[in-house]
Design a protein around this motif. Structure first.
Motif, mmCIF file in Angstrom:
data_model
loop_
_atom_site.group_PDB
_atom_site.id
_atom_site.type_symbol
_atom_site.label_atom_id
_atom_site.label_comp_id
_atom_site.label_asym_id
_atom_site.label_seq_id
_atom_site.Cartn_x
_atom_site.Cartn_y
_atom_site.Cartn_z
ATOM 1 N N GLN A 318 0.832 -1.194 0.000
ATOM 2 C CA GLN A 318 0.000 0.000 0.000
ATOM 3 C C GLN A 318 0.870 1.249 0.000
ATOM 4 O O GLN A 318 2.071 1.191 0.287
ATOM 5 C CB GLN A 318 -0.893 0.015 1.257
ATOM 6 N N LYS A 319 0.263 2.379 -0.299
ATOM 7 C CA LYS A 319 0.952 3.661 -0.152
ATOM 8 C C LYS A 319 1.155 3.921 1.338
ATOM 9 O O LYS A 319 0.189 3.991 2.105
ATOM 10 C CB LYS A 319 0.127 4.783 -0.779
ATOM 11 N N GLN A 320 2.416 4.081 1.726
ATOM 12 C CA GLN A 320 2.741 4.136 3.147
ATOM 13 C C GLN A 320 2.114 5.347 3.851
ATOM 14 O O GLN A 320 1.712 5.261 5.011
ATOM 15 C CB GLN A 320 4.268 4.146 3.328
ATOM 16 N N GLU A 321 2.019 6.439 3.167
ATOM 17 C CA GLU A 321 1.406 7.631 3.777
ATOM 18 C C GLU A 321 -0.054 7.376 4.110
ATOM 19 O O GLU A 321 -0.543 7.757 5.186
ATOM 20 C CB GLU A 321 1.523 8.819 2.829
ATOM 21 N N GLU A 322 -0.760 6.699 3.212
ATOM 22 C CA GLU A 322 -2.176 6.441 3.440
ATOM 23 C C GLU A 322 -2.376 5.358 4.498
ATOM 24 O O GLU A 322 -3.323 5.411 5.279
ATOM 25 C CB GLU A 322 -2.838 6.059 2.121
ATOM 26 N N ALA A 327 -3.964 3.790 9.956
ATOM 27 C CA ALA A 327 -3.610 3.206 11.258
ATOM 28 C C ALA A 327 -3.861 4.189 12.389
ATOM 29 O O ALA A 327 -4.379 3.812 13.454
ATOM 30 C CB ALA A 327 -2.143 2.779 11.240
ATOM 31 N N GLU A 328 -3.502 5.449 12.175
ATOM 32 C CA GLU A 328 -3.723 6.451 13.216
ATOM 33 C C GLU A 328 -5.212 6.656 13.480
ATOM 34 O O GLU A 328 -5.647 6.730 14.636
ATOM 35 C CB GLU A 328 -3.085 7.779 12.801
ATOM 36 N N VAL A 329 -6.004 6.726 12.407
ATOM 37 C CA VAL A 329 -7.445 6.906 12.568
ATOM 38 C C VAL A 329 -8.054 5.693 13.279
ATOM 39 O O VAL A 329 -8.903 5.845 14.165
ATOM 40 C CB VAL A 329 -8.112 7.126 11.193
ATOM 41 N N LEU A 330 -7.626 4.485 12.909
ATOM 42 C CA LEU A 330 -8.151 3.286 13.562
ATOM 43 C C LEU A 330 -7.843 3.293 15.050
ATOM 44 O O LEU A 330 -8.703 2.977 15.883
ATOM 45 C CB LEU A 330 -7.564 2.039 12.903
ATOM 46 N N GLU A 331 -6.624 3.666 15.416
ATOM 47 C CA GLU A 331 -6.260 3.710 16.834
ATOM 48 C C GLU A 331 -7.111 4.720 17.599
ATOM 49 O O GLU A 331 -7.597 4.439 18.696
ATOM 50 C CB GLU A 331 -4.779 4.069 16.974
ATOM 51 N N ARG A 332 -7.299 5.906 17.014
ATOM 52 C CA ARG A 332 -8.103 6.933 17.687
ATOM 53 C C ARG A 332 -9.570 6.501 17.801
ATOM 54 O O ARG A 332 -10.223 6.755 18.825
ATOM 55 C CB ARG A 332 -8.006 8.255 16.925
ATOM 56 N N TYR A 450 -7.279 -10.362 12.761
ATOM 57 C CA TYR A 450 -7.020 -9.877 11.402
ATOM 58 C C TYR A 450 -6.211 -8.586 11.427
ATOM 59 O O TYR A 450 -5.235 -8.423 10.678
ATOM 60 C CB TYR A 450 -8.347 -9.658 10.663
ATOM 61 N N ILE A 451 -6.610 -7.638 12.281
ATOM 62 C CA ILE A 451 -5.899 -6.356 12.357
ATOM 63 C C ILE A 451 -4.467 -6.563 12.843
ATOM 64 O O ILE A 451 -3.530 -5.937 12.328
ATOM 65 C CB ILE A 451 -6.657 -5.381 13.284
ATOM 66 N N HIS A 452 -4.278 -7.452 13.816
ATOM 67 C CA HIS A 452 -2.926 -7.739 14.313
ATOM 68 C C HIS A 452 -2.046 -8.299 13.199
ATOM 69 O O HIS A 452 -0.888 -7.871 13.030
ATOM 70 C CB HIS A 452 -3.002 -8.725 15.478
ATOM 71 N N ARG A 453 -2.572 -9.245 12.436
ATOM 72 C CA ARG A 453 -1.784 -9.813 11.335
ATOM 73 C C ARG A 453 -1.538 -8.781 10.241
ATOM 74 O O ARG A 453 -0.465 -8.772 9.620
ATOM 75 C CB ARG A 453 -2.509 -11.032 10.747
ATOM 76 N N SER A 458 4.746 -4.112 10.473
ATOM 77 C CA SER A 458 4.857 -2.681 10.196
ATOM 78 C C SER A 458 5.151 -1.940 11.496
ATOM 79 O O SER A 458 5.150 -2.522 12.579
ATOM 80 C CB SER A 458 3.558 -2.151 9.572
ATOM 81 N N GLN A 459 5.389 -0.655 11.371
ATOM 82 C CA GLN A 459 5.699 0.160 12.542
ATOM 83 C C GLN A 459 4.443 0.614 13.288
ATOM 84 O O GLN A 459 4.540 1.168 14.380
ATOM 85 C CB GLN A 459 6.488 1.392 12.104
ATOM 86 N N TRP A 460 3.264 0.360 12.714
ATOM 87 C CA TRP A 460 2.025 0.869 13.310
ATOM 88 C C TRP A 460 1.361 -0.198 14.166
ATOM 89 O O TRP A 460 1.282 -1.370 13.786
ATOM 90 C CB TRP A 460 1.069 1.340 12.213
#
Length: 541
Positions: A318-322, A327-332, A450-453, A458-460
């Motif tokens: 995937q595009k790393q920026e997106e 990942a940030e939105v999912l965490e929040r 699924y999300i963990h895998r 990755s770093q997120w």
């Protein structure tokens, strides 16, 4: 459209959807409180459980798979819309087929209510099925509006429709109570008719206008909204059609899980119509926050994840920026719904009896009502987490993964029906909620895996959003103990003065919890301030 723009639009959509659902829940809340004074529990049970189940089953099975497929990824914006419009119009004949099949089941296979207590059951079944088919006429327009982020259109259309429905119900309940189920049938037909009318009027005025040209809207004329074949293009988008079929198999199972207790009540007769009415009122009261906060967030951010992520690809592809933004939105989002769910669970336990007594008097506060609402307060926490995790999973899964997940949903559906039946015989209405909790927990476990895998290499680490701060947990624990003691001492048979004291204790504890959130969850507060509150968004723009 960049991922940041998509996030802004999805956040705005979520904000408007939350406001819309708040209005819906408040109007329904007031309408139920009003009708409780005029109609029987049996009539409410038939309308809110059996007839509403007919309508929701028809509509969900006819359109949900089309919505998810046609709003996925690039299909929502960049491809030709002619094959997609043709595909969406298939919801109408599919709806007619489901309407005929379900009406036969509801009329000939299910127990018929007593005609004196619940009059005009047969015509009501036909009218509710007709209302479902009528709503499907607006489906292509709804998908177009969602894909192009016409957020105000949905708010206006559904607001007007709901106001019209409530107005018709109130007038007929007061002045034509003897009409029985005709009252609610007419109100539902008015609701779906207003929805179709609002969407049709908007697109008739919008297409060909300067605003449409400015937005580069892909359709030019009203006739483009109707099914037809364009030269050089397939009749339907076959890729989306195959994805629709995968989602359809999943939606069938998801509907059983979502409305499972209604199916058990309707087909197995484990509760009387009167008890069904009480259960449904308590269920609606308990699910208010889940429906007007969690569901709009799930719907809106599914669109965000589906547009930002490429379905079926791993993180490295995937595009790393997106991916970073997703990942940030999912965490929040996980942190947001977790905090809200924990607050509801803690304070719901100590204030369920008082809430039911104020809302419906002894009809609801005596018997199993308070226990039902306390259990539902715990269930809301699971609903909150599951909504966010599944909206990400469904947006990221490939078609093959969706097909595999259908098997998981099948196993959950079978186990849920079995558990509902067994637990209801053991614990009455509470058994439905316990069965829901067990199945929701299994769905959350699958989504978390699924999300963990997905982010494993990755770093997120978005699942950190499920770890609240120690100070917040301490504030919640203290609040749970204090409010439980307050309920035992002050509530609810010693007059209004002591009830107000109990409410005051809860208010102080809630302020303490919110203070802990402000002190420890600064990133969450910033996310809510900048992405979910329209007034702050307007200032930034």
């Amino acid at each position: 459209m960049s991922s940041q723009d998509i996030l802004k639009n999805a956040s705005t959509l979520a904000s408007y959807n939350v406001l819309l659902q708040v209005m819906f829940r408040v109007l329904t809340f007031l309408l139920n409180a009003f009708t409780l004074r005029f109609v029987s529990r049996e009539l409410i049970g038939v309308v809110n459980v059996r007839l509403t189940l007919l309508y929701s089953t028809l509509v969900f099975l006819s359109r949900e798979a089309f919505r998810r497929a046609c709003l996925s990824g690039e299909s929502a914006t960049n491809q030709s819309w002619r094959p997609i419009i043709n595909l969406l119009w298939l919801t109408v004949p599919l709806g007619v087929l489901w309407a005929a099949l379900l009406a036969c089941v509801w009329l000939w296979l299910l127990e018929i209510p007593d005609a004196e207590t619940v009059p005009y059951y047969g015509p009501a079944v036909v009218f509710f099925a007709l209302a479902g088919v009528q709503e499907l006429l607006a489906e292509p327009l709804w998908v177009l509006a969602q894909a192009h982020m016409f957020v105000r259109l949905k708010v206006v259309a559904e607001s007007l429709a709901m106001i019209a429905k409530c107005s018709v119900t109130v007038v007929l309940v007061v002045f034509a109570r003897e009409w029985g189920l005709y009252i609610f049938s007419a109100a539902h037909l008015v609701y779906t008719g207003f929805l179709v009318l609002c969407y049709a009027v908007y697109f008739v005025r919008f297409l060909g206008s300067k605003e449409a040209a400015k937005k580069n809207f892909p359709l030019q004329h009203v006739r483009d909204l109707l099914p037809c074949r364009a030269d050089g293009e397939p009749l339907v988008d076959w890729t989306l059609a195959r994805l629709t079929w995968s989602f359809f198999k999943q939606s069938f199972l998801k509907q059983i899980l979502t409305e499972g207790e209604r199916y058990v009540m309707t087909f197995l007769n484990v509760l009387s119509f009167g008890d069904q009415g009480v259960y449904d009122i308590v269920n609606n009261l308990g699910s208010m926050v889940a429906r007007f906060i969690f569901l709009p967030i799930e719907e809106s951010f599914y669109i965000f994840f589906a547009k930002v992520l490429e379905r079926g690809r791993d993180v490295k592809s995937q595009k790393q920026e997106e991916v970073a933004i997703a990942a940030e939105v999912l965490e929040r989002l996980l942190k947001l719904v977790l905090v809200i769910g924990l607050i509801i669970t803690v304070f719901g336990y100590a204030y369920s009896h008082l809430a039911l007594d104020i809302y419906g008097g002894s009809l609801l506060s005596n018997g199993a009502g308070p226990s039902l609402l306390r259990c539902y307060s715990c269930y809301v926490l699971l609903l909150a987490v599951n909504g966010v995790t599944e909206c990400f999973v469904f947006a990221a899964m490939s078609q093959e993964e969706v097909d595999k997940y259908n098997l998981v949903m099948l196993a959950l559906s079978v186990s849920f029906l079995f558990l509902s039946y067994m637990l209801t015989w053991w614990a009455g209405g509470v058994g439905f909620i316990l069965a829901n909790c067990l199945n929701m927990g299994l769905r959350i476990f699958h989504s978390l895996l699924y999300i963990h895998r997905y982010f494993q290499f990755s770093q997120w680490k978005p699942l950190r959003g499920l770890l609240p701060s120690p100070l917040l947990l301490l504030a919640l624990a203290v609040s749970a103990v204090v409010t439980a003691i307050s309920e035992a001492v002050f509530c609810c048979d010693s007059g209004w003065l002591l009830r107000l004291v109990h409410i005051g204790v809860g208010a102080v504890c809630l302020l303490g919890v919110l203070g802990a959130v402000l002190l420890t969850e600064t990133q969450l507060i910033e996310f809510v301030r900048t992405q979910l509150l329209p007034r702050y968004r307007k200032k930034q723009i």
